[in-house]
Design a protein around this motif. Structure first.
Motif, PDB file in Angstrom:
ATOM      1  N   UNK A 146       0.862  -1.244   0.139  1.00 25.29           N
ATOM      2  CA  UNK A 146      -0.172   0.078  -0.184  1.00 25.29           C
ATOM      3  C   UNK A 146       0.951   1.325  -0.046  1.00 25.29           C
ATOM      4  N   UNK A 147       1.995   1.038   0.870  1.00 26.62           N
ATOM      5  CA  UNK A 147       2.810   2.340   0.999  1.00 26.62           C
ATOM      6  C   UNK A 147       3.522   2.711  -0.542  1.00 26.62           C
ATOM      7  N   UNK A 148       3.918   1.601  -1.118  1.00 26.33           N
ATOM      8  CA  UNK A 148       4.571   2.001  -2.583  1.00 26.33           C
ATOM      9  C   UNK A 148       3.746   2.392  -3.648  1.00 26.33           C
ATOM     10  N   UNK A 149       2.210   1.870  -3.440  1.00 25.89           N
ATOM     11  CA  UNK A 149       1.388   2.042  -4.315  1.00 25.89           C
ATOM     12  C   UNK A 149       1.040   3.560  -4.254  1.00 25.89           C
ATOM     13  N   UNK A 150       1.107   4.144  -2.821  1.00 21.74           N
ATOM     14  CA  UNK A 150       0.728   5.688  -2.536  1.00 21.74           C
ATOM     15  C   UNK A 150       1.908   6.492  -3.275  1.00 21.74           C
ATOM     16  N   UNK A 151       3.293   5.933  -3.213  1.00 19.11           N
ATOM     17  CA  UNK A 151       4.305   6.519  -3.754  1.00 19.11           C
ATOM     18  C   UNK A 151       4.352   6.756  -5.219  1.00 19.11           C
ATOM     19  N   UNK A 152       3.714   5.882  -5.730  1.00 23.21           N
ATOM     20  CA  UNK A 152       3.729   5.847  -7.226  1.00 23.21           C
ATOM     21  C   UNK A 152       2.002   6.457  -7.598  1.00 23.21           C
ATOM     22  N   UNK A 172      -9.011   3.015  -8.516  1.00 21.58           N
ATOM     23  CA  UNK A 172      -9.567   1.795  -9.202  1.00 21.58           C
ATOM     24  C   UNK A 172      -8.689   0.714  -9.664  1.00 21.58           C
ATOM     25  N   UNK A 173      -7.305   0.822  -9.684  1.00 18.58           N
ATOM     26  CA  UNK A 173      -6.352  -0.042 -10.177  1.00 18.58           C
ATOM     27  C   UNK A 173      -5.821  -0.677  -9.000  1.00 18.58           C
ATOM     28  N   UNK A 231       4.843  -2.689  -8.440  1.00 19.66           N
ATOM     29  CA  UNK A 231       3.589  -2.189  -8.250  1.00 19.66           C
ATOM     30  C   UNK A 231       2.908  -1.421  -9.229  1.00 19.66           C
ATOM     31  N   UNK A 232       3.858  -0.296  -9.833  1.00 24.04           N
ATOM     32  CA  UNK A 232       3.323   0.561 -10.696  1.00 24.04           C
ATOM     33  C   UNK A 232       3.510   0.029 -12.050  1.00 24.04           C
ATOM     34  N   UNK A 233       3.663  -1.122 -12.319  1.00 21.71           N
ATOM     35  CA  UNK A 233       3.718  -1.582 -13.637  1.00 21.71           C
ATOM     36  C   UNK A 233       4.736  -0.849 -14.513  1.00 21.71           C
ATOM     37  N   UNK A 234       6.284  -1.192 -14.113  1.00 25.04           N
ATOM     38  CA  UNK A 234       7.068  -0.319 -14.838  1.00 25.04           C
ATOM     39  C   UNK A 234       7.676  -1.218 -16.365  1.00 25.04           C
ATOM     40  N   UNK A 235       7.977  -0.477 -17.089  1.00 29.69           N
ATOM     41  CA  UNK A 235       8.453  -0.883 -18.255  1.00 29.69           C
ATOM     42  C   UNK A 235      10.000  -1.281 -18.148  1.00 29.69           C
ATOM     43  N   UNK A 236      10.966  -1.052 -17.265  1.00 35.15           N
ATOM     44  CA  UNK A 236      12.155  -1.234 -16.930  1.00 35.15           C
ATOM     45  C   UNK A 236      12.219  -1.726 -15.357  1.00 35.15           C
ATOM     46  N   UNK A 252      -6.179  -1.915  -5.981  1.00 30.28           N
ATOM     47  CA  UNK A 252      -6.790  -3.167  -5.354  1.00 30.28           C
ATOM     48  C   UNK A 252      -6.348  -4.540  -6.102  1.00 30.28           C
ATOM     49  N   UNK A 253      -6.815  -4.264  -7.427  1.00 28.09           N
ATOM     50  CA  UNK A 253      -6.444  -5.439  -8.523  1.00 28.09           C
ATOM     51  C   UNK A 253      -5.037  -5.562  -8.767  1.00 28.09           C
ATOM     52  N   UNK A 254      -4.415  -4.374  -8.584  1.00 25.83           N
ATOM     53  CA  UNK A 254      -2.890  -4.855  -9.045  1.00 25.83           C
ATOM     54  C   UNK A 254      -2.333  -5.349  -7.566  1.00 25.83           C
ATOM     55  N   UNK A 255      -2.604  -5.014  -6.401  1.00 29.33           N
ATOM     56  CA  UNK A 255      -1.841  -5.715  -5.420  1.00 29.33           C
ATOM     57  C   UNK A 255      -2.333  -7.216  -5.154  1.00 29.33           C
ATOM     58  N   UNK A 256      -3.622  -7.351  -5.684  1.00 30.77           N
ATOM     59  CA  UNK A 256      -4.079  -8.879  -5.732  1.00 30.77           C
ATOM     60  C   UNK A 256      -3.323  -9.645  -6.608  1.00 30.77           C
ATOM     61  N   UNK A 257      -2.857  -8.841  -7.778  1.00 32.02           N
ATOM     62  CA  UNK A 257      -2.077  -9.707  -8.819  1.00 32.02           C
ATOM     63  C   UNK A 257      -0.834  -9.921  -8.328  1.00 32.02           C
ATOM     64  N   UNK A 258      -0.257  -9.065  -7.737  1.00 31.84           N
ATOM     65  CA  UNK A 258       0.986  -9.300  -7.064  1.00 31.84           C
ATOM     66  C   UNK A 258       1.132  -9.969  -5.930  1.00 31.84           C
TER      67      UNK A 258
END
Length: 314
Positions: free
Chosen positions: A103-109, A114-115, A155-160, A117-123
């Protein structure tokens, strides 16, 4: 494929370093999307410095670097949006739970609600940490801490994705699981630059660069680098061990040799001729030959050869 990571004559000179020994010198890299590149070398080779520059947390002295199409100096803020970075040391908060760290890193990024909850569930599913979501970081095993760090970097779906020795201090099972996860990340089109001191991990990469004392010695796929070696490998095991070493050390046809476990790996030009000669010499000396066969070249052979060549054969 688009180029995700690119450097041109990248150099880093620390203030307390001698001018003829920079941390990184004239480094050129070109890593496309969906490729895993292994930066291989011993401690102090320049691996961490390179990754810190690419992650935008350190400035280079000379040269240029672009990540996801953005210059890491003049467009650092834009580049960071596309970078997932996992440092060598644990960088998460020990008193926060698995879920709280994510959650903390999701906040930073600034992941949209809307995305998120599903992103954290995927991870959670990806790292298999779901059943540990309420466990604090300090109570996780070393392998689970690495998996959580990887999840936070993604968590923020980086490309690198930049990983600095991600498996150091991890048990063999967790190490294997981490590499399987990285394989899945690459399949999604992410460019991964991973530094490692382990030669067996280098075999898993699409391309490998061997860096030593800040200088890139050689770069290419593991197969290419192994095929370029000017010798083949003869693997030998005989008893008494001291007698085996003595006989081998007296043969000029053996370019170099090194122990691996209970056997020796010999670098030779002509495998069949040396094998026949060695077998005769060992038998005449009264040695009991257990193993004598041609063995597959490995990245460790490449590394040892390149470093010795750089040192002037010493």
């Amino acid at each position: 494929m688009d180029i995700a990571i690119e450097t041109h004559e990248l150099s880093k000179q620390y203030r307390n370093q001698a001018k003829d020994h920079p941390a990184v010198y004239d480094l050129n890299l070109e890593i496309p999307e969906g490729q895993m590149y292994g930066l291989v070398g011993p401690d102090g080779a320049g691996k961490t410095t390179t990754i810190r520059i690419l992650s935008t947390i350190m400035k280079q002295t000379l040269g240029s670097a672009r990540v996801a199409g953005y210059d890491v100096l003049s467009e650092a803020e834009k580049a960071r949006l596309h970078i997932g970075y996992m440092p060598q040391a644990y960088s998460l908060y020990p008193d926060l739970t698995v879920m709280e760290n994510l959650d903390f890193f999701a906040d930073i990024h600034a992941i949209p609600a809307a995305r998120r909850e599903s992103r954290i569930a995927e991870l959670m599913a990806f790292t298999r940490l779901g059943q540990f979501k309420n466990r604090t970081h300090r109570k996780l095993s070393g392998g689970m801490r690495k998996k959580l760090a990887l999840a936070c970097a993604l968590v923020h779906e980086p490309s690198v994705l930049l990983l600095d020795e991600p498996t150091t201090g991890v048990d063999p099972v967790s190490r294997r699981e981490l590499w399987l996860m990285l394989g899945e990340v690459v399949e999604q089109g992410v460019a991964v630059l991973v530094s490692t001191p382990y030669m067996d991990e280098a075999e898993r990469c699409h391309k490998v660069g061997i860096i030593y004392e800040g200088t890139m010695l050689v770069s290419g796929s593991p197969e290419e680098l192994e095929s370029r070696l000017p010798f083949r490998i003869l693997e030998v095991k005989a008893k008494p061990r001291r007698l085996m070493r003595q006989v081998i050390s007296e043969m000029d046809s053996i370019l170099q040799w090194r122990p691996v476990g209970d056997r020796l790996r010999l670098a030779v030009k002509d495998v069949e001729r040396v094998q026949s000669d060695l077998q005769t010499r060992l038998s005449n000396a009264g040695a009991d030959i257990k193993i004598m066969r041609q063995a597959k070249l490995t990245m460790e052979d490449v590394f040892v050869y390149q470093v010795k060549k750089q040192r002037g054969g010493k």
